[in-house]
Motif scaffolding. Structure first.
Motif, mmCIF file in Angstrom:
data_model
loop_
_atom_site.group_PDB
_atom_site.id
_atom_site.type_symbol
_atom_site.label_atom_id
_atom_site.label_comp_id
_atom_site.label_asym_id
_atom_site.label_seq_id
_atom_site.Cartn_x
_atom_site.Cartn_y
_atom_site.Cartn_z
ATOM 1 N N UNK A 35 0.846 -1.185 0.000
ATOM 2 C CA UNK A 35 0.000 0.000 0.000
ATOM 3 C C UNK A 35 0.889 1.245 0.000
ATOM 4 N N UNK A 36 0.721 2.123 -0.994
ATOM 5 C CA UNK A 36 1.580 3.313 -1.068
ATOM 6 C C UNK A 36 1.531 4.171 0.195
ATOM 7 N N UNK A 37 0.383 4.290 0.833
ATOM 8 C CA UNK A 37 0.283 5.087 2.056
ATOM 9 C C UNK A 37 1.124 4.469 3.167
ATOM 10 N N UNK A 38 1.117 3.146 3.264
ATOM 11 C CA UNK A 38 1.907 2.454 4.279
ATOM 12 C C UNK A 38 3.397 2.665 4.024
ATOM 13 N N UNK A 39 3.804 2.555 2.775
ATOM 14 C CA UNK A 39 5.217 2.721 2.430
ATOM 15 C C UNK A 39 5.670 4.150 2.715
ATOM 16 N N UNK A 40 4.827 5.125 2.360
ATOM 17 C CA UNK A 40 5.194 6.527 2.623
ATOM 18 C C UNK A 40 5.309 6.795 4.124
ATOM 19 N N UNK A 41 4.415 6.198 4.897
ATOM 20 C CA UNK A 41 4.492 6.365 6.359
ATOM 21 C C UNK A 41 5.779 5.750 6.898
ATOM 22 N N UNK A 42 6.164 4.603 6.363
ATOM 23 C CA UNK A 42 7.413 3.970 6.802
ATOM 24 C C UNK A 42 8.623 4.815 6.398
ATOM 25 N N UNK A 43 8.567 5.429 5.217
ATOM 26 C CA UNK A 43 9.648 6.332 4.809
ATOM 27 C C UNK A 43 9.754 7.518 5.762
ATOM 28 N N UNK A 60 20.012 3.864 6.870
ATOM 29 C CA UNK A 60 18.956 4.658 6.253
ATOM 30 C C UNK A 60 18.925 4.438 4.747
ATOM 31 N N UNK A 61 20.094 4.506 4.109
ATOM 32 C CA UNK A 61 20.163 4.333 2.660
ATOM 33 C C UNK A 61 19.651 2.957 2.235
ATOM 34 N N UNK A 62 20.071 1.926 2.959
ATOM 35 C CA UNK A 62 19.647 0.563 2.620
ATOM 36 C C UNK A 62 18.134 0.400 2.781
ATOM 37 N N UNK A 63 17.613 0.846 3.914
ATOM 38 C CA UNK A 63 16.179 0.707 4.177
ATOM 39 C C UNK A 63 15.346 1.587 3.258
ATOM 40 N N UNK A 64 15.861 2.772 2.938
ATOM 41 C CA UNK A 64 15.153 3.661 2.025
ATOM 42 C C UNK A 64 15.058 3.023 0.638
ATOM 43 N N UNK A 65 16.148 2.408 0.177
ATOM 44 C CA UNK A 65 16.120 1.739 -1.125
ATOM 45 C C UNK A 65 15.068 0.631 -1.155
ATOM 46 N N UNK A 66 14.978 -0.152 -0.067
ATOM 47 C CA UNK A 66 13.976 -1.214 -0.001
ATOM 48 C C UNK A 66 12.564 -0.647 -0.055
ATOM 49 N N UNK A 67 12.336 0.427 0.679
ATOM 50 C CA UNK A 67 11.001 1.035 0.689
ATOM 51 C C UNK A 67 10.662 1.657 -0.659
ATOM 52 N N UNK A 69 11.751 0.622 -3.523
ATOM 53 C CA UNK A 69 11.449 -0.504 -4.409
ATOM 54 C C UNK A 69 10.006 -0.966 -4.208
ATOM 55 N N UNK A 70 9.582 -1.055 -2.932
ATOM 56 C CA UNK A 70 8.199 -1.439 -2.640
ATOM 57 C C UNK A 70 7.224 -0.427 -3.216
ATOM 58 N N UNK A 71 7.554 0.850 -3.105
ATOM 59 C CA UNK A 71 6.680 1.899 -3.627
ATOM 60 C C UNK A 71 6.577 1.807 -5.149
ATOM 61 N N UNK A 72 7.688 1.498 -5.788
ATOM 62 C CA UNK A 72 7.672 1.334 -7.253
ATOM 63 C C UNK A 72 6.794 0.149 -7.648
ATOM 64 N N UNK A 73 6.928 -0.953 -6.938
ATOM 65 C CA UNK A 73 6.097 -2.130 -7.216
ATOM 66 C C UNK A 73 4.627 -1.791 -6.993
ATOM 67 N N UNK A 74 4.323 -1.069 -5.922
ATOM 68 C CA UNK A 74 2.948 -0.674 -5.634
ATOM 69 C C UNK A 74 2.379 0.193 -6.743
ATOM 70 N N UNK A 75 3.194 1.102 -7.245
ATOM 71 C CA UNK A 75 2.753 1.983 -8.325
ATOM 72 C C UNK A 75 2.470 1.186 -9.590
ATOM 73 N N UNK A 76 3.358 0.228 -9.903
ATOM 74 C CA UNK A 76 3.136 -0.609 -11.086
ATOM 75 C C UNK A 76 1.900 -1.479 -10.918
ATOM 76 N N UNK A 77 1.681 -1.993 -9.705
ATOM 77 C CA UNK A 77 0.493 -2.832 -9.455
ATOM 78 C C UNK A 77 -0.783 -2.024 -9.663
ATOM 79 N N UNK A 78 -0.798 -0.802 -9.151
ATOM 80 C CA UNK A 78 -2.014 -0.004 -9.279
ATOM 81 C C UNK A 78 -2.253 0.418 -10.722
ATOM 82 N N UNK A 79 -1.166 0.526 -11.493
ATOM 83 C CA UNK A 79 -1.299 0.874 -12.903
ATOM 84 C C UNK A 79 -1.571 -0.363 -13.757
#
Length: 86
Positions: A35-43, A60-67, A69-79
């Motif tokens: 869920x993009x809202x969940x990922x943004x909250x985690x960021x 921070x850099x490692x965890x931010x990259x993972x988040x 990536x999740x946001x990108x996947x979420x965006x592709x899923x919704x599209x």
């Protein structure tokens, strides 16, 4: 299915029901995870942790990259362009 098939498969009903429940739980967990809202909250929380000195810049850099990536996947899923069937 016919009546005989139903009677013969009756002992497996709990297994089929359990499989359905597990599938529903997995679907809901994936929906929340991507869920993009969940990922943004985690960021946002991650940035707060960095500013508070709770995590290092490298973490921070490692965890931010993972988040991200999740946001990108979420965006592709919704599209609908993630390559999976719904």
């Amino acid at each position: 299915m016919g009546l005989i098939s139903e009677v013969l498969l009756l002992p497996f009903a709990p297994v089929r029901g359990s499989a359905w429940v597990i599938g529903q739980v997995l679907s809901e967990a994936e929906r929340i995870y991507y869920d993009p809202a969940t990922v943004r909250a985690e960021l946002s929380r991650l940035e707060e942790q960095l500013e508070a000195g709770e995590i290092t810049e490298e973490e921070f850099d490692r965890l931010e990259d993972e988040l991200l990536d999740r946001l990108e996947i979420a965006t592709r899923r919704s599209a609908g362009t993630d390559g999976t069937e719904r």
